[in-house]
Design an enzyme around this catalytic site. Sequence first.
Site, PDB file in Angstrom:
ATOM      1  N   PRO A   8       0.788  -1.224   0.000  1.00 42.15           N
ATOM      2  CG  PRO A   8      -0.177  -1.123   2.119  1.00 42.15           C
ATOM      3  CD  PRO A   8       0.550  -2.035   1.194  1.00 42.15           C
ATOM      4  CG  ASN A   9      -0.367   4.371   1.155  1.00 39.17           C
ATOM      5  OD1 ASN A   9      -1.335   4.855   0.584  1.00 39.17           O
ATOM      6  ND2 ASN A   9      -0.445   3.870   2.390  1.00 39.17           N
ATOM      7  NE  ARG A  16       3.318   7.346   1.923  1.00 39.26           N
ATOM      8  CZ  ARG A  16       3.638   6.193   2.469  1.00 39.26           C
ATOM      9  NH1 ARG A  16       4.113   5.211   1.736  1.00 39.26           N
ATOM     10  NH2 ARG A  16       3.471   6.014   3.758  1.00 39.26           N
ATOM     11  CE1 TYR A  21       8.373   5.182   2.617  1.00 36.36           C
ATOM     12  CE2 TYR A  21       7.111   7.200   2.881  1.00 36.36           C
ATOM     13  CZ  TYR A  21       7.433   5.927   3.298  1.00 36.36           C
ATOM     14  OH  TYR A  21       6.822   5.399   4.402  1.00 36.36           O
ATOM     15  CG  ASN A  72       8.351  -1.680   0.572  1.00 35.64           C
ATOM     16  OD1 ASN A  72       7.658  -1.707   1.575  1.00 35.64           O
ATOM     17  ND2 ASN A  72       9.062  -0.617   0.228  1.00 35.64           N
ATOM     18  CB  ALA A  75       1.295   0.320   6.571  1.00 38.23           C
ATOM     19  CD  GLU A  96      10.479  -7.165   6.423  1.00 41.01           C
ATOM     20  OE1 GLU A  96      10.179  -6.138   7.057  1.00 41.01           O
ATOM     21  OE2 GLU A  96      10.614  -8.283   6.961  1.00 41.01           O
ATOM     22  CG  HIS A  98      11.036  -1.940   5.107  1.00 38.23           C
ATOM     23  ND1 HIS A  98       9.661  -1.899   5.020  1.00 38.23           N
ATOM     24  CD2 HIS A  98      11.347  -3.097   5.732  1.00 38.23           C
ATOM     25  CE1 HIS A  98       9.166  -2.978   5.598  1.00 38.23           C
ATOM     26  NE2 HIS A  98      10.155  -3.735   6.016  1.00 38.23           N
ATOM     27  NE  ARG A 105       9.226   6.374   8.558  1.00 37.30           N
ATOM     28  CZ  ARG A 105       8.347   6.060   7.632  1.00 37.30           C
ATOM     29  NH1 ARG A 105       8.591   5.068   6.795  1.00 37.30           N
ATOM     30  NH2 ARG A 105       7.221   6.728   7.511  1.00 37.30           N
TER      31      ARG A 105
END
Length: 138
Positions: A8-9, A16, A21, A72, A75, A96, A98, A105
């Site tokens: 998502p996103n 964004r 990012y 990735n 969330a 995985e 990111h 964060r």
Amino acid sequence: MILILNGPNLNLLGVREPGIYGSRGMESYLDELRRRYPDIEIEYYQSNHEGALIDKLHEVGFREDCQGIVFNAGAYTHTSLALADAISAIPTPVVEVHISNVHSREEIRHRSMISAVCRGVIAGFGLDSYRLAIEALR
């Protein structure tokens, strides 16, 4: 073949929160990866929907021509036992990734539901995290 799977996103990369990012979109980065690895077919899929990500893991994760999945989960990384179960169910290795250093964060981003069932985790190297994951799967 290696699948890059984004959650998502991540369809908003380049617009964004560029401070976190970056300002580069995924499409131009995919072009760069494909030029860098001409011997590897790189497929790409992005969805904002958990079930669609699970379906894609099931679809690709049993393909004999799939060397691995660079994932990735956005969330969903921090919330989805269902994605962890889907990764556990397939024989294809998953890395995985990111873009940001999730450990620098918010506290909720420090825990991953999928890390334990992935081959490894790469975080904090911007879009280059995807390239590092491809190197790990080669």
